[in-house]
Design an enzyme around this catalytic site. Structure first.
Site, PDB file in Angstrom:
ATOM      1  N   ASP A  20       0.847  -1.192   0.000  1.00  0.00           N
ATOM      2  CA  ASP A  20       0.000   0.000   0.000  1.00  0.00           C
ATOM      3  C   ASP A  20       0.883   1.243   0.000  1.00  0.00           C
ATOM      4  OD1 ASP A  20      -2.062   1.767   0.178  1.00  0.00           O
ATOM      5  OD2 ASP A  20      -3.033   0.789   1.889  1.00  0.00           O
ATOM      6  N   ASP A  21       0.700   2.084  -1.007  1.00  0.00           N
ATOM      7  CA  ASP A  21       1.443   3.358  -1.109  1.00  0.00           C
ATOM      8  C   ASP A  21       2.957   3.183  -1.207  1.00  0.00           C
ATOM      9  OD1 ASP A  21      -1.073   4.450  -0.823  1.00  0.00           O
ATOM     10  OD2 ASP A  21      -0.582   5.752   0.863  1.00  0.00           O
ATOM     11  N   CYS A  78      -5.918   3.644  -3.932  1.00  0.00           N
ATOM     12  CA  CYS A  78      -6.134   2.287  -3.404  1.00  0.00           C
ATOM     13  C   CYS A  78      -7.222   1.424  -4.038  1.00  0.00           C
ATOM     14  CB  CYS A  78      -6.450   2.373  -1.909  1.00  0.00           C
ATOM     15  SG  CYS A  78      -5.130   3.053  -0.924  1.00  0.00           S
ATOM     16  N   ARG A 117      -7.041  -2.112  -6.506  1.00  0.00           N
ATOM     17  CA  ARG A 117      -7.443  -3.442  -6.038  1.00  0.00           C
ATOM     18  C   ARG A 117      -8.543  -4.016  -6.916  1.00  0.00           C
ATOM     19  NH1 ARG A 117      -4.825  -3.244  -0.805  1.00  0.00           N
ATOM     20  NH2 ARG A 117      -3.627  -1.341  -1.063  1.00  0.00           N
ATOM     21  N   LYS A 136      -5.159  -5.794   3.901  1.00  0.00           N
ATOM     22  CA  LYS A 136      -6.156  -4.748   3.591  1.00  0.00           C
ATOM     23  C   LYS A 136      -6.935  -5.076   2.316  1.00  0.00           C
ATOM     24  CE  LYS A 136      -5.984  -0.263   1.484  1.00  0.00           C
ATOM     25  NZ  LYS A 136      -5.506   1.123   1.473  1.00  0.00           N
ATOM     26  N   HIS A 143     -10.280  -3.348   0.986  1.00  0.00           N
ATOM     27  CA  HIS A 143     -10.638  -2.057   0.372  1.00  0.00           C
ATOM     28  C   HIS A 143     -11.480  -2.130  -0.898  1.00  0.00           C
ATOM     29  CE1 HIS A 143      -9.209   2.389   0.660  1.00  0.00           C
ATOM     30  NE2 HIS A 143     -10.502   2.225   0.834  1.00  0.00           N
ATOM     31  N   SER A 188      -8.453   1.353   4.471  1.00  0.00           N
ATOM     32  CA  SER A 188      -7.125   1.852   4.852  1.00  0.00           C
ATOM     33  C   SER A 188      -6.951   1.976   6.363  1.00  0.00           C
ATOM     34  CB  SER A 188      -6.857   3.207   4.203  1.00  0.00           C
ATOM     35  OG  SER A 188      -6.887   3.083   2.803  1.00  0.00           O
ATOM     36  N   HIS A 194       1.177   2.435   4.070  1.00  0.00           N
ATOM     37  CA  HIS A 194       0.205   3.529   4.158  1.00  0.00           C
ATOM     38  C   HIS A 194       0.315   4.138   5.556  1.00  0.00           C
ATOM     39  CE1 HIS A 194      -3.651   5.629   4.082  1.00  0.00           C
ATOM     40  NE2 HIS A 194      -3.817   5.307   2.817  1.00  0.00           N
ATOM     41  N   ASP A 246       0.081  -0.776  -4.891  1.00  0.00           N
ATOM     42  CA  ASP A 246      -1.199  -0.290  -5.440  1.00  0.00           C
ATOM     43  C   ASP A 246      -1.145   1.101  -6.063  1.00  0.00           C
ATOM     44  OD1 ASP A 246      -1.000   1.172  -3.032  1.00  0.00           O
ATOM     45  OD2 ASP A 246      -3.135   0.966  -2.559  1.00  0.00           O
ATOM     46  N   ASN A 247      -0.189   1.915  -5.643  1.00  0.00           N
ATOM     47  CA  ASN A 247      -0.076   3.265  -6.209  1.00  0.00           C
ATOM     48  C   ASN A 247       1.264   3.850  -5.784  1.00  0.00           C
ATOM     49  OD1 ASN A 247      -2.452   3.722  -3.791  1.00  0.00           O
ATOM     50  ND2 ASN A 247      -0.557   4.854  -3.559  1.00  0.00           N
ATOM     51  N   LYS A 295       1.628   9.439  -5.394  1.00  0.00           N
ATOM     52  CA  LYS A 295       0.256   8.996  -5.151  1.00  0.00           C
ATOM     53  C   LYS A 295      -0.770  10.037  -5.584  1.00  0.00           C
ATOM     54  CE  LYS A 295      -2.862   7.425  -1.542  1.00  0.00           C
ATOM     55  NZ  LYS A 295      -3.045   7.018  -0.143  1.00  0.00           N
TER      56      LYS A 295
HETATM   57 CA   LIG Z   1      -2.733   3.003  -1.569  1.00  0.00          CA
END
Ligand SMILES: [Ca+2]
Length: 462
Positions: free
Chosen positions: A35-36, A74, A78, A127, A129, A152, A215, A267-268, A283
């Site tokens: 994540d991130d 996010c 996904r 996670k 989401h 998140s 994240h 994811d980003n 992001k």
């Molecule tokens: Ca993210």
């Protein structure tokens, strides 16, 4: 008769032995989804501040993808990962919040539902989401097993006060506790994954491990806190690297190394204005730094060790790749945007599986298109629903225009081969390319909008 059978068997064995590496097999699959985490956050992609020996080793033993695309934020990433389809195709906007009563539609066929057709044991640990009400949880989308948070880690009372409900930690469909100690997340999710692999080692399994880190709010366990050269961020990344090491060590110990595909990606782009060198932005932007992710794939004996693939690929391609690897036909009643990456897994120089990438925004509109080395931003621009501002690379003023909401959004044409940092808009010098890509983008967006599928709504959820 016995002799003939023996000869046949011998012939068959010879034939099997001489098959190329792409021969059908049904590997176990471990998909680690960060994540991130941005392009430059780990050693194999140029980070020299944090220590990531396990990821370095994974890269040395496998393949590094350098044009692997996610989305700016996010939920849309996904959705694309789970369905093999652009987020707009499945009507998932930027980020789902606790107030939302929507999620990934139950009619969508997920990664887990693909491998389930071949009897895989499936787990989602971390996670999710894609909708937090029980109708939308992983358990309703093909996962036998779920432990994690439904959105998140900052969607919590601790981070936002009573604007948000207490963050739940869920097992199956049951809330175990609220506002759990987040410094335990990486260790807890890793131990759960290792346990699941041990329990299911004698049958094909698929572990989806979408970590809550990195994240914000960042956290690391006592063993990692204060140990890196890059503050809590570095601590959290080094603990993730430990996690990867635990997974790989478990596979090795169980002698599953050569029958397990392990994928590591995110994811980003990076949050908090840290750079995604050599790319611009982070992001919530459609600059390459917002959407181009570190990606490693390792499968000893199948994926050639120490290789790099620069072909266009991305999280929409994961589902068709899984389908091919496990021998399941793709659904024919819907459009799947992704392509099977297996030709590239076995030969990084193989022909591109697709030459075009569409950059959809959180507003479901097409923000940019890449074809070959050319990337054209469209005036739809990105409104991803996140609050991260654009960040120019190297402190340069970005070529930009205000979009409809008054945010700064990129414009122009960039050549990603000559100018990966998207520093120079060359639209004026290449009007024919701008025109061609503009027409292409319009046609492709029209097709996606026409054939998009609905988001899941709570009242309709089965
Ligand atoms: Ca993210």
């Amino acid at each position: 008769m016995k002799r003939i059978v023996a000869l046949l068997a011998a012939g068959l064995l010879t034939a099997v032995a001489s098959l190329p590496a792409a021969a059908p097999v049904t590997p176990n699959i471990v998909l680690i989804f960060m994540d991130d985490m941005g392009y430059a956050d780990i050693g194999p992609f140029g980070n020299t501040k944090v220590r990531t020996p396990n990821l370095d080793r994974m890269a040395a033993e496998g393949m590094k993808f350098t044009s692997f695309y996610a989305t700016p934020v996010c939920s849309m990433s996904r959705a694309a990962l789970m369905t093999g389809s652009y987020s707009t195709r499945v009507s998932i906007p930027g980020v789902l919040f606790p107030r939302d009563t929507t999620g990934l539609h139950s009619d969508e066929i997920t990664l887990a539902e693909i491998v389930k057709q071949k009897g895989y044991a499936t787990a989602c640990i971390g996670k999710w989401h894609l909708g937090w009400q029980k109708e939308f949880l992983p358990t309703r989308q093909g996962f036998d097993h779920y432990l994690g948070i439904p959105y998140s880690n900052d969607m919590s009372v601790l981070a936002h006060g009573t604007r948000f409900p207490p963050l739940p930690l869920i097992r199956g469909e049951t809330v175990l506790e609220t506002e759990p100690d987040q410094s335990k997340f990486t260790r807890q999710f890793t131990e759960e994954a290792v346990q699941f692999i041990r329990k299911n080692h004698a049958q094909p399994f698929f572990v989806y491990l979408p970590h809550a880190m990195i994240h914000t709010p960042l956290a690391a366990s006592e063993a990692f806190k204060g140990k890196s050269q890059d503050g809590l961020l570095g601590d959290a990344i080094e603990e993730i690297d430990w996690s990867v090491g635990q997974i790989l060590a478990t596979l090795r110990e169980l002698k599953l190394d050569e029958n397990t595909l392990v994928i590591f990606t995110s994811d980003n782009g990076p949050a908090g204005r840290r750079p995604a060198t050599p790319f611009r932005g982070g992001k919530a932007t459609q600059w390459e730094g917002g959407v181009r992710e570190p990606c490693l794939m390792r499968w000893p004996g199948k994926i050639p060790a120490g290789t790099t693939c620069d072909r266009i690929a991305g999280n929409i391609d994961v589902l068709p790749t899984f389908a091919k690897l496990v021998g399941v036909e793709l659904p024919r009643d819907r459009v799947i945007d992704g392509r099977d990456l297996t030709p590239l897994l076995f030969n990084p120089q193989a022909s591109p599986v697709r030459d075009t990438h569409l950059y959809f925004g959180g507003n479901l509109r097409l923000a940019a298109i890449r074809q070959g080395d050319w990337k054209l931003f469209l005036d739809a621009s990105d409104e991803s629903g996140d609050t991260q501002a654009d960040q120019p690379a190297g402190g340069k003023a970005p070529a930009a225009a205000k979009n409809r909401k008054g945010r700064v959004a990129p414009v122009g044409l960039y050549n990603l081969a000559n100018d990966p940092g998207e520093s120079t808009d060359v639209a004026a010098a290449h009007p024919a390319i701008v025109a061609k890509l503009g027409v292409e983008a319009k046609a492709r967006e029209a097709e996606v909008q026409k054939n998009k599928r609905p988001i899941g709504r709570l009242a309709e959820a089965k």
